[in-house]
Structures are given as structure tokens and as C-alpha cells.
Scaffold this motif. Sequence first.
Motif, mmCIF file in Angstrom:
data_model
loop_
_atom_site.group_PDB
_atom_site.id
_atom_site.type_symbol
_atom_site.label_atom_id
_atom_site.label_comp_id
_atom_site.label_asym_id
_atom_site.label_seq_id
_atom_site.Cartn_x
_atom_site.Cartn_y
_atom_site.Cartn_z
ATOM 1 N N GLN A 62 1.168 4.985 -8.287
ATOM 2 C CA GLN A 62 1.493 4.028 -7.244
ATOM 3 C C GLN A 62 2.134 4.716 -6.041
ATOM 4 O O GLN A 62 2.920 5.651 -6.186
ATOM 5 C CB GLN A 62 2.406 2.936 -7.797
ATOM 6 C CG GLN A 62 3.845 3.344 -8.079
ATOM 7 C CD GLN A 62 4.746 3.367 -6.843
ATOM 8 O OE1 GLN A 62 4.490 2.666 -5.856
ATOM 9 N NE2 GLN A 62 5.805 4.145 -6.901
ATOM 10 N N LEU B 169 -3.559 4.797 -4.852
ATOM 11 C CA LEU B 169 -3.112 5.584 -5.993
ATOM 12 C C LEU B 169 -3.454 7.060 -5.823
ATOM 13 O O LEU B 169 -2.765 7.935 -6.355
ATOM 14 C CB LEU B 169 -3.761 5.058 -7.282
ATOM 15 C CG LEU B 169 -3.539 3.578 -7.620
ATOM 16 C CD1 LEU B 169 -4.386 3.187 -8.833
ATOM 17 C CD2 LEU B 169 -2.065 3.292 -7.887
ATOM 18 N N HIS C 57 6.555 6.927 -12.388
ATOM 19 C CA HIS C 57 5.919 5.776 -11.745
ATOM 20 C C HIS C 57 5.220 4.847 -12.739
ATOM 21 O O HIS C 57 4.548 3.897 -12.326
ATOM 22 C CB HIS C 57 4.897 6.258 -10.716
ATOM 23 C CG HIS C 57 5.479 7.086 -9.619
ATOM 24 N ND1 HIS C 57 6.354 6.574 -8.680
ATOM 25 C CD2 HIS C 57 5.321 8.403 -9.308
ATOM 26 C CE1 HIS C 57 6.707 7.522 -7.840
ATOM 27 N NE2 HIS C 57 6.093 8.649 -8.202
ATOM 28 N N PHE D 172 4.875 0.918 -12.753
ATOM 29 C CA PHE D 172 4.089 0.253 -11.721
ATOM 30 C C PHE D 172 2.614 0.303 -12.128
ATOM 31 O O PHE D 172 2.096 1.373 -12.436
ATOM 32 C CB PHE D 172 4.279 0.942 -10.364
ATOM 33 C CG PHE D 172 5.631 0.731 -9.756
ATOM 34 C CD1 PHE D 172 5.844 -0.274 -8.821
ATOM 35 C CD2 PHE D 172 6.705 1.538 -10.113
ATOM 36 C CE1 PHE D 172 7.100 -0.470 -8.256
ATOM 37 C CE2 PHE D 172 7.964 1.350 -9.556
ATOM 38 C CZ PHE D 172 8.162 0.337 -8.627
ATOM 39 N N THR E 236 -0.701 3.320 -12.201
ATOM 40 C CA THR E 236 -0.326 4.707 -12.450
ATOM 41 C C THR E 236 -0.949 5.203 -13.753
ATOM 42 O O THR E 236 -0.859 4.543 -14.789
ATOM 43 C CB THR E 236 1.198 4.851 -12.526
ATOM 44 O OG1 THR E 236 1.769 4.481 -11.278
ATOM 45 C CG2 THR E 236 1.609 6.281 -12.868
ATOM 46 N N GLY F 172 8.075 0.400 -4.966
ATOM 47 C CA GLY F 172 7.489 1.697 -5.249
ATOM 48 C C GLY F 172 7.710 2.703 -4.147
ATOM 49 O O GLY F 172 7.426 3.893 -4.319
#
Length: 280
Positions: free
Chosen positions: A36, A43, A81, A84, A87, A227
Amino acid sequence: MDQLRKRFDQLTWPEASHAARQPGATVIWPFGACEQHGPQLPLSTDAVFADGILDSVLWGLEPALPIWRLPCQAIGFSPEHQNFPGTLSLSAPLLLDLVDQVGTQLAAMGVQRLVLFNAHGGQIGLLQVAARQLRARCPSLAVLPCFLWSGVEGLADLLPEQELLHGLHAGQAETSLMLQMAPDLVGSARPVDGRPAPGSAPEPPEGWSLEGAAPCAWLTDDLSATGVIGDARQASADLGRCLEDRLINHWQKRFQALLTSDWPPTQSLLSKPSKITPTS
């Protein structure tokens, strides 16, 4: 320069054999991540940077230099990460083994230098460990782990001090660079997050920080709801263009200097007697 001729994976096997055995043969392996990058960036942000900057760097080097690139490793080590969605993260042992296996095969072909060209800050330390292990296994192969943003001159002229120190992820710099390199992948949001105003939230004790000399192993959701760790509000394609120029110029100079030298002197070191005196 014909970019296809600098793609190691697009050579024929006789061409690859000849390339690997040239004096000073150097292979660059770009590393990104699939993680993220806030609500505005894809991404693939780190992979886009590693891939695109490396291609531009190679384009500016002398065609005769013995340098080739591997395909980008687009999934990396991103446990910070993982809370989120989107990821994807490899485990540390898997990434270590990946570098070891690929590097060992390159060394067996005769390649003399392998540069791990990494654009994801969360795997700097891991790739340094991978490089050390590979170097110990393959003494004839120089292994150089580097980080896209590290040591680049002039960033302080382009970014506010607060962003240089605390814009760790998807902030002004990364959003601007993506606006320059792949604007169609950038959303409209320009969040500021993960940077509490002084006194508004608990901060690390004096002398400790999120990054730097005495860092902590933070997870993104410890710090940020979006994020983002930084401030993307002033991001722009113009700034991104300046950042891209600085990055390309920096790495062209570094690779040019490496390729026109005989450093690191792995072969000459192998021929020297050990300085370790056996004990009885």
C-alpha cells in the motif's frame, strides 16, 4: 543505447555467456515492492521507481560498458504494511534465499558484480544481510546493495526539512515522482498523515526516532490511518521532474565510476594469503 541489449533476460544464451565473461561484467537487479502507498498511489510504486529510474540510468551510460539488468523483483519484504489490503510480502528467509540462489548462478556464469538496486525502504537492512551472505558464499562476486534515495545530492534543495526527516512513505517526494513517471496511476487524494504536530500525540523519547541512528521497528498502522507517512499536499509533477533528474544523474555517476574502475578487487584479494595466523 539499445535498451533490449541491456536486458540480461532478453539475451540469447550465447550472448549471455559472452556478456557474463566480459571483464568487469556487472548485473543490476532492481527491487521494488507490492504494498500500500496510501489512497493516491499504486501498490507497485517502489517497483515503478526502481524499474524506470534504472532504465533511464542505463540509457545515459556508454553503450560499450559491461552492464546488464535483470527483471524487477516486484514483490518484496513489506510486513510493516500488511494490515492494509493489497500488500503482498515475502518472508525474510524467502527473500534471502532468492538473492542467494540467483546470485550464486550469476557468479557461476562469471559475473563479477551484482548490484541490488532497491527502491523500498523497508527492505534495506534485509538486502544488506542478503548481500553479505551471498558475498561469503561466492567470494568472486562483488555484491553491492543500494537504496534509490540514499546519498542523492540536492534533495534538501527540493523538499522541506519536515518531509526529508519524516516523509517516509507516500508523501510529497513519492507522490511527486509518480506524477512525473506514471501520472495515470496517481489518484486525486493528497493526504497528510502519520506526522503528529508536536505535543499532540506521544513521540519517541529524545534521541530515538522512526528512522535514523536509533530507530524503532514501526508498523504503518501504528502511525497512520491512510497508509501515508508524510504530507502529499504540495506534490507536483514539476517537483517530480526535478527529483527524477537528481536520481538519474546521481546513479549514472555512481555506475559510471564503478564500471570504469577495478573495484571491488575481489579477484586480487582471493589470490592473497590469509592474514589469520592459526592458533595451536
